[in-house]
Scaffold this motif. Sequence first.
Motif, PDB file in Angstrom:
ATOM      1  N   PRO A 275      31.541  25.338  33.505  1.00 34.64           N
ATOM      2  CA  PRO A 275      31.738  26.673  34.092  1.00 34.64           C
ATOM      3  C   PRO A 275      32.913  26.728  35.055  1.00 34.64           C
ATOM      4  N   TYR A 276      33.458  25.573  35.441  1.00 37.03           N
ATOM      5  CA  TYR A 276      34.613  25.545  36.346  1.00 37.03           C
ATOM      6  C   TYR A 276      35.914  25.328  35.582  1.00 37.03           C
ATOM      7  N   THR A 316      34.447  36.026  31.236  1.00 37.27           N
ATOM      8  CA  THR A 316      35.849  36.421  31.383  1.00 37.27           C
ATOM      9  C   THR A 316      36.182  36.677  32.851  1.00 37.27           C
ATOM     10  N   GLN A 317      35.327  37.431  33.532  1.00 37.13           N
ATOM     11  CA  GLN A 317      35.609  37.756  34.934  1.00 37.13           C
ATOM     12  C   GLN A 317      35.590  36.504  35.811  1.00 37.13           C
ATOM     13  N   LEU A 318      34.617  35.643  35.556  1.00 39.79           N
ATOM     14  CA  LEU A 318      34.529  34.421  36.358  1.00 39.79           C
ATOM     15  C   LEU A 318      35.810  33.600  36.223  1.00 39.79           C
ATOM     16  N   ARG A 319      36.314  33.471  34.998  1.00 37.70           N
ATOM     17  CA  ARG A 319      37.555  32.707  34.784  1.00 37.70           C
ATOM     18  C   ARG A 319      38.732  33.340  35.533  1.00 37.70           C
ATOM     19  N   LEU A 320      38.827  34.670  35.489  1.00 40.42           N
ATOM     20  CA  LEU A 320      39.967  35.323  36.140  1.00 40.42           C
ATOM     21  C   LEU A 320      39.897  35.157  37.655  1.00 40.42           C
ATOM     22  N   SER A 601      24.108  30.434  33.597  1.00 32.12           N
ATOM     23  CA  SER A 601      22.886  29.678  33.339  1.00 32.12           C
ATOM     24  C   SER A 601      22.941  29.127  31.925  1.00 32.12           C
ATOM     25  N   ASP A 602      22.954  27.799  31.821  1.00 30.91           N
ATOM     26  CA  ASP A 602      22.910  27.169  30.496  1.00 30.91           C
ATOM     27  C   ASP A 602      24.099  27.662  29.650  1.00 30.91           C
TER      28      ASP A 602
END
Length: 659
Positions: A275-276, A316-320, A601-602
């Motif tokens: 996730p990172y 997508t938002q988390l990556r940006l 999550s997962d």
Amino acid sequence: MRLCVACAVLGLGVSSVVSIDAQAVGRWWLDEPVRFIQTNLSETDSRVDPKALVAAVADFQANTFLINMGGIVAQYPTRVPFHYPSTFLPPGRDLVGEVLREARPRRIRVIGRFDLSKTQKPVFDEHPEWFFKRTSGEPAIYNGLYSTCINGNYYRQHAMAILTEALERYEVDGLFFNMFGNPASDYSGRPLGPCQCDACQVRYRARYGRAVPTAADADYRAFMADSSREVAASIAELIHRKRPNAAFLTYIKDYTDGIMSESNTAVGRALPLWPYSASDNVNRALGSEPGKVAVNLSMSFVDFPWRYAHVPPAETQLRLYQNMAHGGPPAFAMVGPMNQEDRQGLLAAKPVFQWHAEHEDLYVGQKNAARVLLLASGDTASYRGFFRLLTEQHVPFVVSENLRWIDDASRLFDLVIVPGRPARELERYLRNGGRLLIAGTTPPDLPVVRVAGPRTGTQGYWRVHDRAQLPSLKDTNLIFFDGEYVELEAVKPPLLTLIPTAMFGPPEKVWGDKVETTIPGVLFANYEKGRLAYFPWDIGDLYYRHSSPAHAGLMADVIDGLLPRGRQLKTKTHPLVELTVMEQPAHRRTLVHLVNATGHSDTAYFAPVEVRDIEIELAGGFNRARAVSLNMALTVTNRGNYRAFTLPSLKAYEVVVVE
Ligand SMILES: [Zn+2]
């Protein structure tokens, strides 16, 4: 972008504009806020209306537009032999030229995409020596296209003619190259094997004194990497000579102006998800190459067979947000133009681009201000274990793949963490007063590390002895251990000692043969002016795979034991709130970014849960803190060497400006 608006209004040609650009700008990718979007066009998309396309890019608030230019398919009427305009271009259409004309007055930078890795059969018929040759002697053909070889004269000579035409005719702001070099496998994942073409054979024999192997080995991979670097040097020279203000971008680090990477998914990839991914890519790129831009593309699609189906919007938002929090631009890539059949990716990315446009001064010239450095060696589980631990523990850190920081007086760190094999140069760092944490089964070659026995494996435990140094382990006497370790000489007094595998079943027999040893699980030692901690086992790998709080607590305590002036940042907020501390030297201010990853999550990404009342203590002197998203000043209080403030609420992302 400092464009001559008057020129555009007066209808002056692009060439008048660019001469002004050239004087005023320089390295726009470092000096300007960048919002990066890529529409990766299929040849059938050549019919797209350039006006509508650029209008959609502008409406999205992107200001840097990566669009297909040439190589496999040219989106302009090229006149260079063996280079083919798209057969889908409407008569008279110059897609690249018209996109540039539409983009200039809207202040949108345009980067042309080339893919020189494949071309058409007539080129192969005329120049088979330019092409990749499989061990069977056959060319590598995929969907009718023939793979070129990085060492053949398509890449090394003819490409220069293709690129010269493109650079002389079009005022591009940069060129990006896909598939730079010989890929190891095709789009369907089938391995291609080493290239056996004459150009490769001659070069390989000159270097190693033998023929190219039939299966790729370390020598062949090094040969290929150097081959790509040589061609990159020529292309960089050409681009910078023809267009001094244009950026050279591809996935390799040498000779380029930026480091391209992707946050992507693949259905066959081993779990867990990472996730990172975006944080890792951008932090690592800028930590390794501080003078470049780190463009980490958030890939819209799930995997190659599903180019038009998008990943979850929250992903997508988390990556940006991760890109921005680590000093990179928001960057989004899709296949096809902006009118996607699956609209979820663009709908998710648009508000982030709008946010960036409203606050763009926050994102220019950011430098990582962290005082801990994590040394990367590939994407190993050991590395990721430490990456995740530091993030969850809110220890700000810089990632580097190289050791150039050792001799850079402007880059001083309180602690350097080395998951895996320690490089020899680290001895010098330690000798001069550095602090090092090394974890893995290759012991550092230092007299203070005394190996007593062979490397061996066990499924046992570490017994906890010293809670003064390991306060996080107050509720357990045992830490589970699975894997290899190096047997070191006993240390006195002991901190952690090994309990090797003992009977574990049936329960009636558990530990009937248990043995307590004096084999240490961690070593602290002074060396010259420096201080070292060494885990002779792969604690990063174990944490990555199992997330044991005992492993986390142990790593955190050892890190705290090494930091000479304590943590840079203290908070008790949720481990899935990622914090970065960045500086903007030109503004003399510090930015604390908060990225909320509680929605992960997962294999799922949902909207994050709101986190409230995040108290942060940050080392250093400042008087003002302002939460940009909440649009409010935060009260700052003094606590010794720290200043404290509380963020009342965090949704998906926040940035606190500290001055
Ligand atoms: Zn070859």
